[in-house]
Motif scaffolding. Structure first.
Motif, PDB file in Angstrom:
ATOM      1  N   TYR A  56       0.828  -1.206   0.000  1.00 39.44           N
ATOM      2  CA  TYR A  56       0.000   0.000   0.000  1.00 39.44           C
ATOM      3  C   TYR A  56       0.863   1.258   0.000  1.00 39.44           C
ATOM      4  N   ILE A  57       1.871   1.280   0.875  1.00 37.83           N
ATOM      5  CA  ILE A  57       2.728   2.459   0.987  1.00 37.83           C
ATOM      6  C   ILE A  57       3.545   2.656  -0.282  1.00 37.83           C
ATOM      7  N   ARG A  58       4.095   1.572  -0.830  1.00 41.00           N
ATOM      8  CA  ARG A  58       4.892   1.685  -2.049  1.00 41.00           C
ATOM      9  C   ARG A  58       4.030   2.084  -3.243  1.00 41.00           C
ATOM     10  N   THR A  59       2.791   1.623  -3.257  1.00 37.96           N
ATOM     11  CA  THR A  59       1.895   1.974  -4.367  1.00 37.96           C
ATOM     12  C   THR A  59       1.598   3.469  -4.385  1.00 37.96           C
ATOM     13  N   TYR A  60       1.325   4.037  -3.203  1.00 39.96           N
ATOM     14  CA  TYR A  60       0.956   5.452  -3.129  1.00 39.96           C
ATOM     15  C   TYR A  60       2.157   6.382  -3.151  1.00 39.96           C
ATOM     16  N   GLY A  61       3.208   6.037  -2.429  1.00 37.75           N
ATOM     17  CA  GLY A  61       4.337   6.951  -2.311  1.00 37.75           C
ATOM     18  C   GLY A  61       3.978   8.160  -1.468  1.00 37.75           C
ATOM     19  N   PRO A  62       4.946   9.044  -1.200  1.00 37.48           N
ATOM     20  CA  PRO A  62       4.700  10.196  -0.320  1.00 37.48           C
ATOM     21  C   PRO A  62       3.563  11.097  -0.794  1.00 37.48           C
ATOM     22  N   ASP A  63       3.553  11.447  -2.061  1.00 38.48           N
ATOM     23  CA  ASP A  63       2.502  12.337  -2.574  1.00 38.48           C
ATOM     24  C   ASP A  63       1.141  11.660  -2.525  1.00 38.48           C
ATOM     25  N   GLY A  64       1.110  10.360  -2.803  1.00 38.25           N
ATOM     26  CA  GLY A  64      -0.156   9.641  -2.763  1.00 38.25           C
ATOM     27  C   GLY A  64      -0.723   9.548  -1.366  1.00 38.25           C
ATOM     28  N   LEU A  65       0.128   9.316  -0.367  1.00 45.90           N
ATOM     29  CA  LEU A  65      -0.341   9.247   1.021  1.00 45.90           C
ATOM     30  C   LEU A  65      -0.885  10.598   1.473  1.00 45.90           C
ATOM     31  N   LEU A  66      -0.239  11.673   1.057  1.00 41.77           N
ATOM     32  CA  LEU A  66      -0.773  13.002   1.362  1.00 41.77           C
ATOM     33  C   LEU A  66      -2.153  13.173   0.745  1.00 41.77           C
ATOM     34  N   HIS A  67      -2.309  12.735  -0.483  1.00 41.26           N
ATOM     35  CA  HIS A  67      -3.607  12.839  -1.154  1.00 41.26           C
ATOM     36  C   HIS A  67      -4.670  12.001  -0.454  1.00 41.26           C
ATOM     37  N   VAL A  68      -4.272  10.852   0.111  1.00 41.50           N
ATOM     38  CA  VAL A  68      -5.205  10.014   0.867  1.00 41.50           C
ATOM     39  C   VAL A  68      -5.841  10.824   1.988  1.00 41.50           C
ATOM     40  N   SER A  69      -5.016  11.469   2.802  1.00 44.59           N
ATOM     41  CA  SER A  69      -5.553  12.229   3.935  1.00 44.59           C
ATOM     42  C   SER A  69      -6.343  13.447   3.483  1.00 44.59           C
ATOM     43  N   GLN A  70      -5.853  14.128   2.489  1.00 43.99           N
ATOM     44  CA  GLN A  70      -6.575  15.307   1.995  1.00 43.99           C
ATOM     45  C   GLN A  70      -7.952  14.917   1.475  1.00 43.99           C
ATOM     46  N   SER A  71      -8.024  13.792   0.774  1.00 44.51           N
ATOM     47  CA  SER A  71      -9.312  13.340   0.238  1.00 44.51           C
ATOM     48  C   SER A  71     -10.250  12.884   1.343  1.00 44.51           C
ATOM     49  N   ALA A  72      -9.702  12.191   2.353  1.00 46.43           N
ATOM     50  CA  ALA A  72     -10.527  11.753   3.477  1.00 46.43           C
ATOM     51  C   ALA A  72     -11.114  12.946   4.219  1.00 46.43           C
ATOM     52  N   ILE A  73     -10.311  13.986   4.407  1.00 44.50           N
ATOM     53  CA  ILE A  73     -10.784  15.199   5.089  1.00 44.50           C
ATOM     54  C   ILE A  73     -11.843  15.910   4.255  1.00 44.50           C
ATOM     55  N   LEU A  74     -11.606  16.003   2.962  1.00 44.37           N
ATOM     56  CA  LEU A  74     -12.576  16.644   2.068  1.00 44.37           C
ATOM     57  C   LEU A  74     -13.908  15.895   2.089  1.00 44.37           C
ATOM     58  N   ASN A  75     -13.867  14.580   1.998  1.00 46.33           N
ATOM     59  CA  ASN A  75     -15.096  13.791   1.985  1.00 46.33           C
ATOM     60  C   ASN A  75     -15.882  13.941   3.284  1.00 46.33           C
ATOM     61  N   ALA A  76     -15.177  13.951   4.407  1.00 43.59           N
ATOM     62  CA  ALA A  76     -15.862  14.076   5.693  1.00 43.59           C
ATOM     63  C   ALA A  76     -16.539  15.434   5.829  1.00 43.59           C
ATOM     64  N   ASN A  77     -15.859  16.489   5.428  1.00 46.85           N
ATOM     65  CA  ASN A  77     -16.461  17.815   5.529  1.00 46.85           C
ATOM     66  C   ASN A  77     -17.610  17.983   4.543  1.00 46.85           C
ATOM     67  N   TYR A  78     -17.509  17.342   3.394  1.00 48.61           N
ATOM     68  CA  TYR A  78     -18.609  17.378   2.431  1.00 48.61           C
ATOM     69  C   TYR A  78     -19.865  16.766   3.035  1.00 48.61           C
ATOM     70  N   LEU A  79     -19.717  15.610   3.656  1.00 47.96           N
ATOM     71  CA  LEU A  79     -20.869  14.962   4.284  1.00 47.96           C
ATOM     72  C   LEU A  79     -21.391  15.779   5.459  1.00 47.96           C
ATOM     73  N   LYS A  80     -20.505  16.318   6.270  1.00 47.52           N
ATOM     74  CA  LYS A  80     -20.920  17.072   7.450  1.00 47.52           C
ATOM     75  C   LYS A  80     -21.800  18.256   7.052  1.00 47.52           C
ATOM     76  N   HIS A  81     -21.359  19.008   6.057  1.00 49.12           N
ATOM     77  CA  HIS A  81     -22.149  20.162   5.617  1.00 49.12           C
ATOM     78  C   HIS A  81     -23.458  19.725   4.969  1.00 49.12           C
ATOM     79  N   ALA A  82     -23.438  18.623   4.228  1.00 49.14           N
ATOM     80  CA  ALA A  82     -24.641  18.164   3.540  1.00 49.14           C
ATOM     81  C   ALA A  82     -25.706  17.678   4.516  1.00 49.14           C
ATOM     82  N   LEU A  83     -25.294  17.169   5.683  1.00 46.92           N
ATOM     83  CA  LEU A  83     -26.245  16.616   6.650  1.00 46.92           C
ATOM     84  C   LEU A  83     -26.659  17.614   7.726  1.00 46.92           C
ATOM     85  N   ALA A  84     -26.030  18.771   7.751  1.00 41.15           N
ATOM     86  CA  ALA A  84     -26.253  19.719   8.851  1.00 41.15           C
ATOM     87  C   ALA A  84     -27.681  20.246   8.911  1.00 41.15           C
ATOM     88  N   SER A  85     -28.395  20.222   7.802  1.00 39.11           N
ATOM     89  CA  SER A  85     -29.763  20.746   7.821  1.00 39.11           C
ATOM     90  C   SER A  85     -30.751  19.748   8.413  1.00 39.11           C
TER      91      SER A  85
END
Length: 495
Positions: free
Chosen positions: A343-372
């Motif tokens: 997993y680590i070799r497949t993603y590499g440093p830039d890919g692992l950074l993108h993993v966390s950035q995408s996870a954070i983006l997805n969570a905030n997207y859901l949070k705002h969408a459900l807030a109403s």
């Protein structure tokens, strides 16, 4: 009701066989001398007689009733149930990894030791630690290992009287359990109701009152509310000033890959949940892996042996007389380590950074969408997960978080974690991970909004869910208190 016997044994007919075994070549008298007569059956077991295709279809149908991340959305907060790429599985079953023995001579398993050696260095870099042991089998096993390292360190320095581990009130339940196993006393630290981080006034009061006895503080950052504690550097300074150590529960590391490192925050010990962050198999009590990383001053206490390299190649090295000893047989859960390495070799440093950035983006997207439609426990920007609540639904329509979780199953999705963290009433902890598509997230939002509407207009359909699953709503209290785990011939029951 039909008997369980009729339900289980309704397949097959006398004389059917999936395979024909050759005659036993051990004389009956010899068998009786090896096995006590009291342990031998007087009559053959009353098992069904079925063909191979009947067996295959039976267990295939059972497997199709299970739910997993390969079959649907699995937003189980704090568990990071991300998709497991199949290339990880392919690598784990390569003959050079799958068909070796942990006690083979080092010269015959150079590739395996190299993999472990490199994986340790990758995890050290990711976490900001000096060295990492890959022995622990799971996160909780890693917690125990880390606390044992801290205990050994204090005892070596003549500070064995330190017996208190500070644990935030939103911590994972394994934290106090691990502290107890390590013969420590857990003391709860309150959360700040505004920020969701540690209440600094309460922490300072505890440190002042127990300075000589503080062994460590265990923290998850971001914590189980999905919030990053911005005061972590100050916390590290305060704990270190009284002689304590900082333990990092790495369950939520999916939010920090490539963004920050526990070592840079001031932590002395960190554990990884490779079955979460590095997308290896997860659930069912195993498999798993919970490597522990430490700063320089704790390295002498690590369990051994550790992978090493010299001019002749790779080998296993003893760590010295201060080691706490092995935490498990052999060198770790090797098949899981292969998957994490891939997993680590497949993603590499830039890919692992993108993993966390995408996870954070997805969570905030859901949070705002459900807030109403749902209350959000802490409305500020979250990290990889967030906590919604069913308080509004419960107060207005007597629909609980449990009811909503059960109703979600009717739509082909698993439920989020509910009633955790304990400091949030009617909590629903939602973690989408980085692997889900926009369409899946939108479908989840649509279903959650539909359930909120049903709670207002037809609450009974939510309170009696699920309706489409192979098994309907169970009496959970009865199942927990009086579980019936054994079948006996003639027992009555339902399918």
């Amino acid at each position: 009701m039909r008997s369980v016997e009729s339900l289980i044994f309704e397949k097959g007919a006398p004389g059917r066989r999936a395979a024909t075994m050759t005659a036993m070549d051990v004389p009956a008298a010899s068998l009786e001398s090896m096995v006590p007569p009291s342990m031998l059956r007087k009559e053959p077991a009353p098992l069904p007689e079925v063909s191979e295709i009947e067996i295959v279809r039976h267990y295939t149908h059972l497997s199709q009733r299970n739910f997993g991340v390969d079959t649907g959305f699995y937003p189980l907060g704090s568990c990071t149930m991300k998709y497991n790429p199949k290339i990880n599985e392919d690598m784990a079953v390569l003959p050079g990894f799958a068909r070796i023995h942990p006690l083979q001579p080092d010269s015959t398993v150079q590739g395996a030791i190299q993999l472990v050696y490199e994986l340790e260095h990758y995890l050290s870099e990711i976490s900001g630690m000096t060295r990492v042991t890959l022995q622990p089998s799971a996160g909780a096993h890693g917690e125990l290992t880390g606390l044992m390292l801290i205990k050994a360190y204090h005892e070596h320095n003549g500070q064995g009287h330190r017996n208190i581990v500070l644990i935030p009130d939103n911590a994972h339940g394994t934290n106090p359990a691990s502290a107890t196993l390590a013969d420590y006393r857990s003391v709860e630290v309150k959360s700040d109701p505004q920020t969701g981080g540690i209440d600094m006034a309460h922490l300072k009061a505890l440190l002042d009152a127990n300075a000589a006895n503080i062994a460590a503080i265990m923290m998850t950052n971001p914590n189980t509310l999905g919030l990053f504690d911005s005061k972590v550097a100050e916390i590290a300074t305060l704990v270190h000033e009284v002689g304590g150590q900082l333990y990092y529960d790495g369950a939520n590391a999916n939010a920090v890959l490539g963004i920050t490192r526990p070592g840079d925050m001031g932590f002395d010990v960190v554990h990884f949940n490779l079955h979460k962050t590095c997308s290896t198999p997860h659930g069912g009590g195993g498999p798993g892996a919970g490597p522990i990383g430490v700063k320089e001053h704790l390295v002498p206490f690590l369990p051994g042996p550790m992978p090493a390299q010299n001019e002749q190649g790779y080998f296993w090295e003893d760590v010295g007389p201060l080691s706490i000893g092995k935490m498990r047989a052999n060198k770790g859960n090797f098949g899981v380590l292969v998957r994490a390495y891939t997993y680590i070799r497949t993603y590499g440093p830039d890919g692992l950074l993108h993993v966390s950035q995408s996870a954070i983006l997805n969570a905030n997207y859901l949070k705002h969408a459900l807030a109403s439609d749902y209350e959000i426990a802490y409305p500020q920007t979250c990290q990889h997960e967030f906590v919604a609540t069913a308080e509004r639904q419960k107060e207005e329509h007597d629909v609980t978080a449990l009811d909503i979780a059960k109703r979600l199953l009717d739509f082909g999705m698993y439920a989020p974690t509910i009633y955790f963290p304990l400091i949030v009433h009617e909590a629903m902890m939602i973690e989408p991970t980085e692997t889900e598509t926009r369409e899946t997230l939108d479908y989840f939002v649509g279903v959650m909004r539909q359930i909120a509407g049903e709670a207002r207009t037809n609450p009974e359909i939510v309170k009696t869910a699920p309706h489409t699953t192979p098994v309907g709503r169970l009496d959970q209290a009865l199942a927990a208190r009086k579980p019936n785990l054994r079948w006996t011939q003639g027992q009555e029951g339902t399918h």
